[in-house]
Design an enzyme around this catalytic site. Structure first.
Site, PDB file in Angstrom:
ATOM      1  N   ASP A 177      43.772  43.184  46.088  1.00 10.65           N
ATOM      2  CA  ASP A 177      43.607  42.235  44.994  1.00 10.65           C
ATOM      3  C   ASP A 177      42.266  42.599  44.371  1.00 10.65           C
ATOM      4  O   ASP A 177      41.205  42.318  44.949  1.00 10.65           O
ATOM      5  CB  ASP A 177      43.590  40.800  45.520  1.00 10.65           C
ATOM      6  CG  ASP A 177      43.464  39.756  44.403  1.00 10.65           C
ATOM      7  OD1 ASP A 177      42.985  40.126  43.311  1.00 10.65           O
ATOM      8  OD2 ASP A 177      43.823  38.588  44.620  1.00 10.65           O
ATOM      9  N   HIS A 178      42.295  43.244  43.214  1.00  7.11           N
ATOM     10  CA  HIS A 178      41.062  43.810  42.673  1.00  7.11           C
ATOM     11  C   HIS A 178      39.997  42.752  42.402  1.00  7.11           C
ATOM     12  O   HIS A 178      38.806  43.071  42.357  1.00  7.11           O
ATOM     13  CB  HIS A 178      41.347  44.621  41.397  1.00  7.11           C
ATOM     14  CG  HIS A 178      41.724  43.796  40.205  1.00  7.11           C
ATOM     15  ND1 HIS A 178      43.021  43.390  39.955  1.00  7.11           N
ATOM     16  CD2 HIS A 178      40.972  43.290  39.198  1.00  7.11           C
ATOM     17  CE1 HIS A 178      43.049  42.678  38.852  1.00  7.11           C
ATOM     18  NE2 HIS A 178      41.836  42.595  38.368  1.00  7.11           N
ATOM     19  N   HIS A 240      44.886  35.809  42.602  1.00  5.81           N
ATOM     20  CA  HIS A 240      43.466  35.735  42.263  1.00  5.81           C
ATOM     21  C   HIS A 240      42.875  34.342  42.485  1.00  5.81           C
ATOM     22  O   HIS A 240      41.845  34.180  43.151  1.00  5.81           O
ATOM     23  CB  HIS A 240      43.247  36.135  40.802  1.00  5.81           C
ATOM     24  CG  HIS A 240      43.788  37.481  40.453  1.00  5.81           C
ATOM     25  ND1 HIS A 240      43.804  38.541  41.344  1.00  5.81           N
ATOM     26  CD2 HIS A 240      44.322  37.964  39.303  1.00  5.81           C
ATOM     27  CE1 HIS A 240      44.329  39.601  40.755  1.00  5.81           C
ATOM     28  NE2 HIS A 240      44.654  39.268  39.531  1.00  5.81           N
TER      29      HIS A 240
END
Length: 507
Positions: A177-178, A240
């Site tokens: 999950d960047h 996110h």
């Protein structure tokens, strides 16, 4: 700094993600010496490219990063291309031969990292072939990085996880999950646990509410077809936003390491209240952007976007109220807000503290003190992007003979130079995977609980086929219902950038 010996195989090596994010990130690791002489990269995809063609693509993707042509060319020489059909068993045999050859040539000690930069529908097929064709038998470590989305609901995520864990151990799986690689997301823990001022007050005795905003000023662009099957809830909230919420809400870990941090994040996610359909209707708002105009520029509505169903009920906006049912957070609403085509692009967190219990300034002692106002609540803001930093609002006194309160802000922002030199999220996360550190990746139990939370909301919305979906004009901060939601509790959104445009008649 120890050089990483590794063979990286990228499935989807010709794709947009690889060219925009992965190759530049690998090059930065190369420039810093984490990758040097003993590494190799195999790019695979269906296109019939040669090594030469592939290296031209690599050079183009790092053109603005290289300090010299020689440096770029030397880096690109470590890249090899293999045309590959992920469903063809014979292609894996060819891939294994190339992998074994490169392992010997670069003396990589059998260390292998597989990056699945493809549609999740192929994940199970790929990992099963890696096992059946003997690509996981080398002496070193074997790790796999998986891009989101990890499933489309809990059931599909669980099925996918079973496929992958039949091949790789959970400790070898890196679900990326960047957002977790962003500098200021990682700084949340520093703000909390390194400052007694905040940690002592990080609970329901002192905090009124928490607001998490992930706003995008772009529309769906060329992703209309994909987005119309996903929507803001699955695209942003499931991963996110819930990851950020877990970092904000978790209890202090016993030690600052992967196992302890992960344990506390999972506890926080499991404490989030699961809503029934009636509670979803009360606590969550969805929306869809329609035609709008901001700063002299006009934008079309979501249903007019390319590849979007003109009768679509897909949400481009979500606002909601989560409650965490534990001792620390009981009664504190966590408000979340995310959407497309909003006023500004920005990710920020607002921690709103309770007002002082007794307003000493509400009683006047002489005529000059008749207009004293109620003190504003203190707000800690964490700026994630595009700016990075923190601010804390306080109440001071206005200069003069009166005793009017004056809100002041203690503000720190990372300079443009610091931001420019901050490692990009993918760079940091790839290095973490090479180091075997899964702290900033999502564990299966985090993924599972996130889907259970989101599935309840999705189910309620899917069962409601008649209610009209609220709309908001492109360039605004969401539908009116999102403002009513927070106003019900006597609060308001701290971040309202649309007011600036309205005051100037540009919205």
């Amino acid at each position: 700094m120890q050089e990483k010996k590794v063979l990286i195989t990228i499935f989807g090596g010709t794709g947009d993600l690889a060219q925009r994010k992965l190759y530049p990130s690998l090059f930065r690791l190369y420039q810093k010496g984490h990758l040097k002489d003993q590494f190799a990269v195999i790019g695979t995809a269906r296109r019939p490219w040669s090594n030469e063609k592939y290296r031209e693509v690599i050079l183009a993707s790092i053109a603005n990063l290289a300090s010299s042509e020689e440096q770029a060319v030397t880096f690109a020489s470590h890249f090899y291309y293999q045309s590959h059909d992920v469903n063809d068993t014979n292609h894996y045999a060819t891939l294994k031969n190339l992998a074994d050859e490169l392992d010997r040539e670069y003396e990589l000690d059998g260390n292998r990292l597989f990056y699945l930069a493809m549609s999740p529908t192929f994940f199970g097929t790929i990992v099963n072939h890696l096992k059946s064709q003997g690509m996981l038998t080398s002496e070193g470590y074997h790790r796999v990085i998986i891009e989101k989305p990890f499933g489309t609901d809990f059931a599909t995520a669980e099925a996918l996880n079973k496929e992958i864990t039949n091949v790789f151990d959970e400790s070898e799986i890196y679900r990326i999950d960047h957002y977790l690689g962003k500098e200021m997301i990682q700084s949340i823990s520093a703000v909390r646990f390194a400052n007694m001022l905040f940690e002592a007050m990080w609970n329901n005795r002192y905090i009124d509410n928490v607001q998490i905003n992930l706003a995008e000023n772009l529309g769906v662009e060329e992703r209309g077809g994909y987005y119309d099957q996903s929507g803001a809830l699955k695209d942003m909230v499931q991963n996110h936003i819930l990851q950020v919420l877990a970092l904000l809400a978790m209890d202090p870990p016993a030690a600052f390491n992967e196992a302890e941090i992960r344990s506390e994040k999972i506890k926080a996610l499991r404490a989030i209240r699961l809503y029934d359909e009636e509670e979803v209707a009360k606590n969550f708002v969805r929306g869809q952007y329609v035609e709008g105009k901001i700063a002299g520029r006009k934008y079309q509505g979501y249903k007019e976007e390319e590849n979007v169903n003109p009768d679509s009920r897909t949400e481009t906006f979500v606002a909601g109220r989560f409650y965490i049912d534990n001792f620390r957070w009981s009664g504190v609403p966590f408000y979340v807000r995310t959407g497309k085509r909003m006023t500004e692009k920005g990710t920020r967190i607002n921690i709103v503290f309770k007002s002082v219990p007794i307003n000493l300034f509400s009683h006047s002692f002489d005529e000059e003190k008749q207009n004293l106002q109620k003190p504003e609540p203190n707000v800690l803001t964490i700026y994630i992007q595009p700016t990075e930093g923190f601010s804390l609002s306080l109440n001071g006194k206005e200069v003069g003979n009166n005793f009017n309160l004056l809100p002041v802000k203690l503000d720190y922002r990372n300079s443009a130079e610091i931001i420019a030199n901050t490692p990009e999220a993918y760079e940091k996360l790839i290095l973490d995977s090479l180091n075997g550190d899964g702290t900033n990746f999502t564990h299966w139990q985090e993924v599972a609980q996130s889907w259970k939370i989101v599935d309840q909301i999705r189910k309620a919305w899917d069962n409601d086929t008649t209610s009209e979906i609220p709309t908001y004009a492109a360039g605004t901060m969401g539908p009116d219902e999102a403002f009513h939601l927070i106003a019900e509790d006597g609060f308001e959104w701290v971040w309202q950038p649309d007011n600036w445009y309205r005051e100037r008649g540009e919205l």
